[in-house]
Design a protein around this motif. Structure first.
Motif, PDB file in Angstrom:
ATOM      1  N   ARG A 313       0.812  -1.211   0.000  1.00  0.00           N
ATOM      2  CA  ARG A 313       0.000   0.000   0.000  1.00  0.00           C
ATOM      3  C   ARG A 313       0.853   1.271   0.000  1.00  0.00           C
ATOM      4  NH1 ARG A 313      -5.355  -0.470   3.641  1.00  0.00           N
ATOM      5  NH2 ARG A 313      -5.909   1.154   2.127  1.00  0.00           N
ATOM      6  N   MET A 314       2.065   1.181   0.569  1.00  0.00           N
ATOM      7  CA  MET A 314       2.966   2.328   0.535  1.00  0.00           C
ATOM      8  C   MET A 314       3.462   2.607  -0.882  1.00  0.00           C
ATOM      9  SD  MET A 314       5.316   1.977   3.967  1.00  0.00           S
ATOM     10  CE  MET A 314       6.344   3.341   3.441  1.00  0.00           C
ATOM     11  N   GLN A 315       3.607   1.565  -1.687  1.00  0.00           N
ATOM     12  CA  GLN A 315       4.086   1.721  -3.060  1.00  0.00           C
ATOM     13  C   GLN A 315       2.998   2.210  -4.014  1.00  0.00           C
ATOM     14  OE1 GLN A 315       5.674  -2.386  -3.568  1.00  0.00           O
ATOM     15  NE2 GLN A 315       7.510  -1.352  -4.312  1.00  0.00           N
ATOM     16  N   SER A 316       1.760   1.908  -3.706  1.00  0.00           N
ATOM     17  CA  SER A 316       0.665   2.155  -4.647  1.00  0.00           C
ATOM     18  C   SER A 316       0.380   3.646  -4.823  1.00  0.00           C
ATOM     19  CB  SER A 316      -0.605   1.456  -4.146  1.00  0.00           C
ATOM     20  OG  SER A 316      -1.694   1.721  -5.010  1.00  0.00           O
ATOM     21  N   LEU A 317      -0.102   3.994  -6.022  1.00  0.00           N
ATOM     22  CA  LEU A 317      -0.595   5.341  -6.311  1.00  0.00           C
ATOM     23  C   LEU A 317      -2.092   5.328  -6.603  1.00  0.00           C
ATOM     24  CD1 LEU A 317       2.277   6.774  -8.564  1.00  0.00           C
ATOM     25  CD2 LEU A 317       1.923   7.080  -6.110  1.00  0.00           C
ATOM     26  N   ASP A 318      -2.715   4.166  -6.434  1.00  0.00           N
ATOM     27  CA  ASP A 318      -4.163   4.023  -6.609  1.00  0.00           C
ATOM     28  C   ASP A 318      -4.859   4.650  -5.400  1.00  0.00           C
ATOM     29  OD1 ASP A 318      -6.844   3.062  -6.496  1.00  0.00           O
ATOM     30  OD2 ASP A 318      -6.303   1.368  -7.765  1.00  0.00           O
ATOM     31  N   PRO A 319      -5.730   5.668  -5.596  1.00  0.00           N
ATOM     32  CA  PRO A 319      -6.390   6.339  -4.461  1.00  0.00           C
ATOM     33  C   PRO A 319      -7.146   5.397  -3.540  1.00  0.00           C
ATOM     34  CG  PRO A 319      -6.726   7.580  -6.481  1.00  0.00           C
ATOM     35  CD  PRO A 319      -6.108   6.276  -6.882  1.00  0.00           C
ATOM     36  N   GLY A 320      -7.599   4.260  -4.061  1.00  0.00           N
ATOM     37  CA  GLY A 320      -8.338   3.311  -3.224  1.00  0.00           C
ATOM     38  C   GLY A 320      -7.454   2.323  -2.494  1.00  0.00           C
ATOM     39  N   ILE A 321      -6.158   2.399  -2.732  1.00  0.00           N
ATOM     40  CA  ILE A 321      -5.222   1.441  -2.135  1.00  0.00           C
ATOM     41  C   ILE A 321      -4.120   2.135  -1.344  1.00  0.00           C
ATOM     42  CG2 ILE A 321      -3.491  -0.335  -2.655  1.00  0.00           C
ATOM     43  CD1 ILE A 321      -5.132  -1.067  -5.121  1.00  0.00           C
ATOM     44  N   MET A 322      -3.609   3.224  -1.857  1.00  0.00           N
ATOM     45  CA  MET A 322      -2.403   3.845  -1.328  1.00  0.00           C
ATOM     46  C   MET A 322      -2.530   4.278   0.132  1.00  0.00           C
ATOM     47  SD  MET A 322      -2.719   7.412  -3.469  1.00  0.00           S
ATOM     48  CE  MET A 322      -1.596   8.444  -2.550  1.00  0.00           C
ATOM     49  N   MET A 323      -1.415   4.174   0.821  1.00  0.00           N
ATOM     50  CA  MET A 323      -1.276   4.678   2.177  1.00  0.00           C
ATOM     51  C   MET A 323       0.038   5.448   2.270  1.00  0.00           C
ATOM     52  SD  MET A 323      -3.594   4.224   4.467  1.00  0.00           S
ATOM     53  CE  MET A 323      -5.206   3.453   4.493  1.00  0.00           C
ATOM     54  N   PRO A 324       0.023   6.607   2.916  1.00  0.00           N
ATOM     55  CA  PRO A 324      -1.165   7.316   3.397  1.00  0.00           C
ATOM     56  C   PRO A 324      -2.096   7.669   2.236  1.00  0.00           C
ATOM     57  CG  PRO A 324       0.844   8.284   4.317  1.00  0.00           C
ATOM     58  CD  PRO A 324       1.265   7.353   3.230  1.00  0.00           C
ATOM     59  N   GLU A 325      -3.379   7.755   2.540  1.00  0.00           N
ATOM     60  CA  GLU A 325      -4.367   7.970   1.487  1.00  0.00           C
ATOM     61  C   GLU A 325      -4.516   9.431   1.116  1.00  0.00           C
ATOM     62  OE1 GLU A 325      -7.937   6.335   2.990  1.00  0.00           O
ATOM     63  OE2 GLU A 325      -8.041   7.641   4.742  1.00  0.00           O
ATOM     64  N   SER A 326      -3.957  10.332   1.932  1.00  0.00           N
ATOM     65  CA  SER A 326      -4.003  11.766   1.638  1.00  0.00           C
ATOM     66  C   SER A 326      -2.589  12.336   1.708  1.00  0.00           C
ATOM     67  CB  SER A 326      -4.893  12.499   2.657  1.00  0.00           C
ATOM     68  OG  SER A 326      -6.214  12.035   2.583  1.00  0.00           O
ATOM     69  N   GLU A 331       4.980   8.369  -5.132  1.00  0.00           N
ATOM     70  CA  GLU A 331       5.550   7.403  -4.191  1.00  0.00           C
ATOM     71  C   GLU A 331       6.820   7.994  -3.595  1.00  0.00           C
ATOM     72  OE1 GLU A 331       7.947   3.140  -4.092  1.00  0.00           O
ATOM     73  OE2 GLU A 331       6.917   3.768  -5.942  1.00  0.00           O
ATOM     74  N   HIS A 332       6.976   7.832  -2.294  1.00  0.00           N
ATOM     75  CA  HIS A 332       8.228   8.246  -1.657  1.00  0.00           C
ATOM     76  C   HIS A 332       9.204   7.066  -1.772  1.00  0.00           C
ATOM     77  CE1 HIS A 332      10.450   9.927   2.108  1.00  0.00           C
ATOM     78  NE2 HIS A 332      11.077  10.190   0.967  1.00  0.00           N
ATOM     79  N   LYS A 333       9.944   7.058  -2.851  1.00  0.00           N
ATOM     80  CA  LYS A 333      10.753   5.887  -3.172  1.00  0.00           C
ATOM     81  C   LYS A 333      11.817   5.596  -2.117  1.00  0.00           C
ATOM     82  CE  LYS A 333      10.001   6.163  -8.157  1.00  0.00           C
ATOM     83  NZ  LYS A 333      10.608   6.276  -9.499  1.00  0.00           N
ATOM     84  N   GLU A 334      12.423   6.633  -1.579  1.00  0.00           N
ATOM     85  CA  GLU A 334      13.437   6.428  -0.544  1.00  0.00           C
ATOM     86  C   GLU A 334      12.812   5.871   0.737  1.00  0.00           C
ATOM     87  OE1 GLU A 334      14.620   9.774  -3.280  1.00  0.00           O
ATOM     88  OE2 GLU A 334      12.819   9.207  -2.153  1.00  0.00           O
ATOM     89  N   GLY A 335      11.608   6.343   1.047  1.00  0.00           N
ATOM     90  CA  GLY A 335      10.911   5.849   2.236  1.00  0.00           C
ATOM     91  C   GLY A 335      10.466   4.410   2.091  1.00  0.00           C
ATOM     92  N   THR A 336       9.900   4.071   0.928  1.00  0.00           N
ATOM     93  CA  THR A 336       9.457   2.691   0.737  1.00  0.00           C
ATOM     94  C   THR A 336      10.653   1.735   0.677  1.00  0.00           C
ATOM     95  OG1 THR A 336       9.323   3.104  -1.658  1.00  0.00           O
ATOM     96  CG2 THR A 336       7.286   3.252  -0.409  1.00  0.00           C
ATOM     97  N   GLU A 337      11.774   2.214   0.161  1.00  0.00           N
ATOM     98  CA  GLU A 337      12.969   1.376   0.137  1.00  0.00           C
ATOM     99  C   GLU A 337      13.463   1.092   1.556  1.00  0.00           C
ATOM    100  OE1 GLU A 337      16.282  -0.867  -1.175  1.00  0.00           O
ATOM    101  OE2 GLU A 337      14.296  -0.409  -1.996  1.00  0.00           O
ATOM    102  N   LEU A 338      13.385   2.095   2.427  1.00  0.00           N
ATOM    103  CA  LEU A 338      13.748   1.882   3.832  1.00  0.00           C
ATOM    104  C   LEU A 338      12.851   0.824   4.466  1.00  0.00           C
ATOM    105  CD1 LEU A 338      15.102   2.625   6.576  1.00  0.00           C
ATOM    106  CD2 LEU A 338      13.351   4.414   6.799  1.00  0.00           C
TER     107      LEU A 338
END
Length: 346
Positions: A313-326, A331-338
């Motif tokens: 869900r952190m990787q997703s850009l789908d509004p119905g899936i992504m987290m945080p949702e707002s 995608e924060h690529k450095e954050g998701t990589e961590l």
């Protein structure tokens, strides 16, 4: 001669009037009025350069919330003789009339940047009648003031990323109700960032470098001797991966995923102090599956990020899936990589 003296007298009256209203305008704050434009509050000596008035202090967070790579300039105003009470693991209990000021911008300071600085919006959280009120101001094209915005706005723009490349973004200014998605705890609006544990760092002020908590004490804003377990700057590769990941999840997710937060019913708690494995998501089944789970079974599967709902869900850009949702369109690529590495090493 009489006319000359009268002219001087009028000038002195006007000069005294201007002096009386220089600096922060407490009348607007304490009367609960909402100013039409940001400059009406008097928070800045120079609005465009974001140089604060002498009553306003800049502050920084050890680990800040991600918002589409936007730079954030933070300031705090506390009324004279105000005292903020320390609350363990919570935001300070700020006095009446406190204002938290946060300007979102793309400063484009990369050495290879050929884009100008762009101020996007300035958000205020105002403490009045023991409640916080959220107000947002969007900067005009001339970049010389920001104007009240209730309905929200999408700003299509560009910025220079960490690699020096130009990146397109549809930056979203939330409407007044969307702010509650992150800032609401129970039924009330609350700040997110200024907890003591996220402020315990050195900051360069005009009069020198000082720890923020000591500076606030010097200002008379907080009591002396506050000891906290400071959060970790998630970008500090010399710190432990667990501390970095937990700090990142705390500021980006923990304001909702906490007891009493808007995601309370999920049972997934990502606050920095949470130590129960099941509530951290380890082998925890979601309350409601649906397509947001991607048919995965657990929030976190130690050693296997690709089987973990949280990472998906952190990787997703789908509004119905992504987290945080707002608060993000990228995608924060450095954050998701961590977080990927953290799960991999659990």
């Amino acid at each position: 001669m009489i006319r000359f003296k009268k002219t001087i007298f009028i000038f002195l009256i006007l000069f005294s009037f201007d002096e009386a209203f220089a600096g922060v305008n407490d009348t607007i704050i304490l009367n609960g009025e909402v100013a039409r434009k940001l400059s009406d509050y008097g928070f800045f000596e120079d609005l465009v350069s974001q140089s604060p008035s002498k009553e306003v202090l800049p502050y920084e967070l050890i680990t800040p919330l991600f918002s589409d790579y936007a730079d954030k300039l933070r300031f705090i105003y506390m009324p004279s003789n105000g005292l903020a009470e320390y609350r363990p693991n919570e935001v300070f209990d700020f006095p009446e009339g406190t204002v938290l000021i946060k300007t979102f911008a793309y400063l484009n300071e990369h050495i290879e940047s050929n884009l100008d600085k762009q101020l996007l919006e300035t958000r205020l959280l105002i403490k009045k009648d023991d409640k916080w009120k959220n107000v947002s101001y969007v900067w005009n094209e001339a970049q010389d003031d920001a104007f009240l915005n209730i309905a929200g706005k999408t700003i299509s723009t560009q910025f220079v990323n960490n690699e020096g490349d130009i990146q397109n973004v549809r930056y979203r200014v939330p409407n007044i109700n969307q702010c509650k998605e992150c800032h609401q705890s129970g039924k009330t609006i609350k700040p997110i960032g200024p907890k003591a544990r996220n402020l315990d760092k050195d900051v360069a002020y005009e009069d020198g470098v000082m720890n923020q908590l000591k500076k606030w004490h010097k200002q008379g804003w907080i009591k002396e001797g506050i000891e906290v377990q400071a959060m970790t700057d998630w970008t500090n590769t010399l710190a432990s991966m667990n501390s970095r990941a937990r700090s990142y999840l705390d500021i980006n997710c923990g304001h909702c995923h906490i007891k009493g937060g808007s995601a309370d019913t999920t049972g997934l708690y990502l606050d920095f102090t949470e130590n129960r494995k099941i509530h951290l998501g380890i082998f925890k089944k979601p309350i409601a599956a649906g397509r947001a789970s991607n048919n995965l079974t657990y929030s976190i599967v130690p050693g296997d990020p690709d089987s973990s709902i949280l990472f998906y869900r952190m990787q997703s850009l789908d509004p119905g899936i992504m987290m945080p949702e707002s608060g993000r369109a990228l995608e924060h690529k450095e954050g998701t990589e961590l977080i990927r590495k953290w799960i991999k090493n659990l």
